[in-house]
Motif scaffolding. Structure first.
Motif, PDB file in Angstrom:
ATOM      1  N   ASP A  76       0.826  -1.217   0.000  1.00 26.78           N
ATOM      2  CA  ASP A  76       0.000   0.000   0.000  1.00 26.78           C
ATOM      3  C   ASP A  76       0.856   1.260   0.000  1.00 26.78           C
ATOM      4  OD1 ASP A  76      -2.277  -1.552   0.030  1.00 26.78           O
ATOM      5  OD2 ASP A  76      -2.580  -1.399   2.190  1.00 26.78           O
ATOM      6  N   TRP A  77       2.040   1.178   0.620  1.00 26.63           N
ATOM      7  CA  TRP A  77       2.908   2.358   0.770  1.00 26.63           C
ATOM      8  C   TRP A  77       3.734   2.648  -0.476  1.00 26.63           C
ATOM      9  CZ3 TRP A  77       8.418   1.846   1.211  1.00 26.63           C
ATOM     10  CH2 TRP A  77       9.085   3.046   1.481  1.00 26.63           C
ATOM     11  N   ILE A  78       4.146   1.613  -1.194  1.00 26.87           N
ATOM     12  CA  ILE A  78       5.086   1.798  -2.303  1.00 26.87           C
ATOM     13  C   ILE A  78       4.592   2.787  -3.357  1.00 26.87           C
ATOM     14  CG2 ILE A  78       6.120   0.606  -4.288  1.00 26.87           C
ATOM     15  CD1 ILE A  78       6.677  -1.753  -2.376  1.00 26.87           C
ATOM     16  N   PRO A  79       3.327   2.765  -3.792  1.00 24.80           N
ATOM     17  CA  PRO A  79       2.915   3.756  -4.794  1.00 24.80           C
ATOM     18  C   PRO A  79       3.113   5.205  -4.340  1.00 24.80           C
ATOM     19  CG  PRO A  79       1.326   1.971  -4.706  1.00 24.80           C
ATOM     20  CD  PRO A  79       2.259   1.757  -3.556  1.00 24.80           C
ATOM     21  N   ALA A  80       2.849   5.490  -3.080  1.00 25.98           N
ATOM     22  CA  ALA A  80       3.055   6.846  -2.575  1.00 25.98           C
ATOM     23  C   ALA A  80       4.540   7.177  -2.512  1.00 25.98           C
ATOM     24  CB  ALA A  80       2.420   6.992  -1.190  1.00 25.98           C
ATOM     25  N   ALA A  81       5.363   6.189  -2.157  1.00 21.12           N
ATOM     26  CA  ALA A  81       6.805   6.407  -2.141  1.00 21.12           C
ATOM     27  C   ALA A  81       7.315   6.723  -3.545  1.00 21.12           C
ATOM     28  CB  ALA A  81       7.514   5.182  -1.574  1.00 21.12           C
ATOM     29  N   LEU A  82       6.828   5.991  -4.546  1.00 19.50           N
ATOM     30  CA  LEU A  82       7.236   6.245  -5.925  1.00 19.50           C
ATOM     31  C   LEU A  82       6.776   7.618  -6.401  1.00 19.50           C
ATOM     32  CD1 LEU A  82       6.487   2.804  -7.625  1.00 19.50           C
ATOM     33  CD2 LEU A  82       8.662   3.632  -6.711  1.00 19.50           C
ATOM     34  N   ALA A  83       5.581   8.019  -5.985  1.00 17.59           N
ATOM     35  CA  ALA A  83       5.030   9.302  -6.419  1.00 17.59           C
ATOM     36  C   ALA A  83       5.847  10.489  -5.921  1.00 17.59           C
ATOM     37  CB  ALA A  83       3.581   9.435  -5.948  1.00 17.59           C
ATOM     38  N   SER A  84       6.654  10.271  -4.885  1.00 16.01           N
ATOM     39  CA  SER A  84       7.485  11.358  -4.357  1.00 16.01           C
ATOM     40  C   SER A  84       8.605  11.739  -5.319  1.00 16.01           C
ATOM     41  CB  SER A  84       8.097  10.938  -3.013  1.00 16.01           C
ATOM     42  OG  SER A  84       9.131   9.980  -3.210  1.00 16.01           O
ATOM     43  N   GLY A  85       8.955  10.821  -6.230  1.00 11.57           N
ATOM     44  CA  GLY A  85      10.051  11.090  -7.151  1.00 11.57           C
ATOM     45  C   GLY A  85      11.423  10.913  -6.552  1.00 11.57           C
ATOM     46  N   ARG A  86      11.499  10.398  -5.329  1.00 10.08           N
ATOM     47  CA  ARG A  86      12.797  10.211  -4.669  1.00 10.08           C
ATOM     48  C   ARG A  86      13.315   8.795  -4.917  1.00 10.08           C
ATOM     49  NH1 ARG A  86      10.478  13.224   0.703  1.00 10.08           N
ATOM     50  NH2 ARG A  86      10.093  15.203  -0.364  1.00 10.08           N
ATOM     51  N   PRO A  87      14.623   8.582  -4.780  1.00 11.55           N
ATOM     52  CA  PRO A  87      15.196   7.270  -5.086  1.00 11.55           C
ATOM     53  C   PRO A  87      14.550   6.148  -4.277  1.00 11.55           C
ATOM     54  CG  PRO A  87      16.936   8.887  -4.860  1.00 11.55           C
ATOM     55  CD  PRO A  87      15.671   9.563  -4.430  1.00 11.55           C
ATOM     56  N   PHE A  88      14.239   5.067  -4.958  1.00  8.94           N
ATOM     57  CA  PHE A  88      13.640   3.891  -4.335  1.00  8.94           C
ATOM     58  C   PHE A  88      14.394   2.674  -4.852  1.00  8.94           C
ATOM     59  CE2 PHE A  88      10.903   0.279  -3.961  1.00  8.94           C
ATOM     60  CZ  PHE A  88      10.146   0.485  -2.827  1.00  8.94           C
ATOM     61  N   LEU A  89      14.806   1.802  -3.944  1.00  7.66           N
ATOM     62  CA  LEU A  89      15.507   0.578  -4.317  1.00  7.66           C
ATOM     63  C   LEU A  89      14.872  -0.598  -3.604  1.00  7.66           C
ATOM     64  CD1 LEU A  89      17.838  -1.046  -5.575  1.00  7.66           C
ATOM     65  CD2 LEU A  89      19.267  -0.348  -3.631  1.00  7.66           C
ATOM     66  N   GLY A  90      14.446  -1.605  -4.364  1.00  7.98           N
ATOM     67  CA  GLY A  90      13.932  -2.841  -3.807  1.00  7.98           C
ATOM     68  C   GLY A  90      14.942  -3.955  -4.010  1.00  7.98           C
ATOM     69  N   ILE A  91      15.276  -4.662  -2.927  1.00 13.00           N
ATOM     70  CA  ILE A  91      16.270  -5.731  -2.959  1.00 13.00           C
ATOM     71  C   ILE A  91      15.580  -7.055  -2.676  1.00 13.00           C
ATOM     72  CG2 ILE A  91      18.258  -6.706  -1.736  1.00 13.00           C
ATOM     73  CD1 ILE A  91      19.240  -3.830  -1.270  1.00 13.00           C
ATOM     74  N   CYS A  92      15.694  -8.020  -3.590  1.00 13.70           N
ATOM     75  CA  CYS A  92      15.120  -9.361  -3.470  1.00 13.70           C
ATOM     76  C   CYS A  92      13.606  -9.260  -3.201  1.00 13.70           C
ATOM     77  CB  CYS A  92      15.851 -10.186  -2.414  1.00 13.70           C
ATOM     78  SG  CYS A  92      15.514 -11.960  -2.537  1.00 13.70           S
ATOM     79  N   LEU A  93      13.151  -9.560  -1.991  1.00 17.71           N
ATOM     80  CA  LEU A  93      11.725  -9.400  -1.685  1.00 17.71           C
ATOM     81  C   LEU A  93      11.277  -7.974  -1.960  1.00 17.71           C
ATOM     82  CD1 LEU A  93       9.007 -10.358  -0.513  1.00 17.71           C
ATOM     83  CD2 LEU A  93       9.927  -9.855   1.771  1.00 17.71           C
ATOM     84  N   GLY A  94      12.142  -7.001  -1.693  1.00 19.96           N
ATOM     85  CA  GLY A  94      11.797  -5.609  -1.967  1.00 19.96           C
ATOM     86  C   GLY A  94      11.537  -5.357  -3.437  1.00 19.96           C
TER      87      GLY A  94
END
Length: 237
Positions: A76-94
């Motif tokens: 639920d949180w990831i779309p809002a995190a992406l919308a911020s335009g700030r760097p996002f990194l998902g590792i394996c499960l992430g």
């Protein structure tokens, strides 16, 4: 004295470590704040107060949102995190959670194989500026992600074809573990010893040998990758 910019590190287990990634981010002048959603700790509103985020791996499945509130909270949180335009990194499960949040499926290997140990990944045409060819990286997973619509595949592997991708300019997902260091490796080989019997898993001796041979190259890659990840997000402006 101004405060250091803050990066959010989302961990899946109480004893999870950020390893090499955490150390290198602190060396680059960031304060690293840890969040443990599987323990009920709330995630921030979007990226409120953070210059970027890294979502690490764990033993659960990205499809466990029906029984693990911490997985549901991250999806639920990831779309809002992406919308911020700030760097996002998902590792394996992430990376799998990022893929699911973008509408892609996460599934086991069709032949039931695991990918546990050091295996090479090959850059795609789009990934030539991101990866050396080949780069041996550390894996510990039984599931893989499909490529989300609109994402760019950056690296592929023989057993799991989707190894790394970019979504937009600032969000990346990698199926492997760039944070791996010898301390984490030794702990996982003890804690996950039973998993080493899975089809496709390397033995503990093989993994330690590959670590000795390939870790220096992975460390160099991690330096370049993190610098570029932070640069494109403009976190030090």
């Amino acid at each position: 004295m101004s405060e250091l910019p803050r990066l959010l590190l989302v961990m899946q287990t109480a004893d999870g470590g950020a390893g090499r990634c955490g150390r290198k981010l602190r060396e680059r002048g960031y304060q690293t704040d840890y969040c443990y959603p599987q323990s009920g700790q709330p995630l921030p509103v979007g990226m409120d107060g953070y210059a970027g985020a890294v979502v690490f791996g764990g033993p659960m499945s990205a499809n466990d949102d029906d029984k693990l509130p911490g997985i549901r909270a991250q999806l639920d949180w990831i779309p809002a995190a992406l919308a911020s335009g700030r760097p996002f990194l998902g590792i394996c499960l992430g990376a799998q959670l990022l893929a699911r949040a973008l509408g892609a499926a996460v599934k086991p290997h069709p032949a039931g194989l695991a990918e546990i140990g050091y295996f090479p990944v090959q850059p795609t045409a789009a990934g030539q500026t991101v990866f050396e060819s080949p780069l041996h990286v550390y894996h510990w997973h039984r599931e893989g992600f499909e490529l989300p619509a609109g994402a760019e595949l950056l690296a592929t592997g023989e057993r799991f074809p989707h190894q790394a991708y970019r979504y937009g300019t600032h969000a990346f997902g990698v199926q492997f573990h760039p944070e791996m260091n010898r301390k984490i490796l030794d702990a996982w080989l003890v804690e996950g010893a039973k998993e080493l019997a899975a089809p496709g898993a390397q033995s503990a001796i093989e993994q330690r040998g590959h670590h000795a041979r390939h870790d220096a190259a992975l460390d160099r890659w991690c330096d370049g990758f993190l610098d570029e990840w932070l640069r494109v997000g403009g976190t030090m402006e």
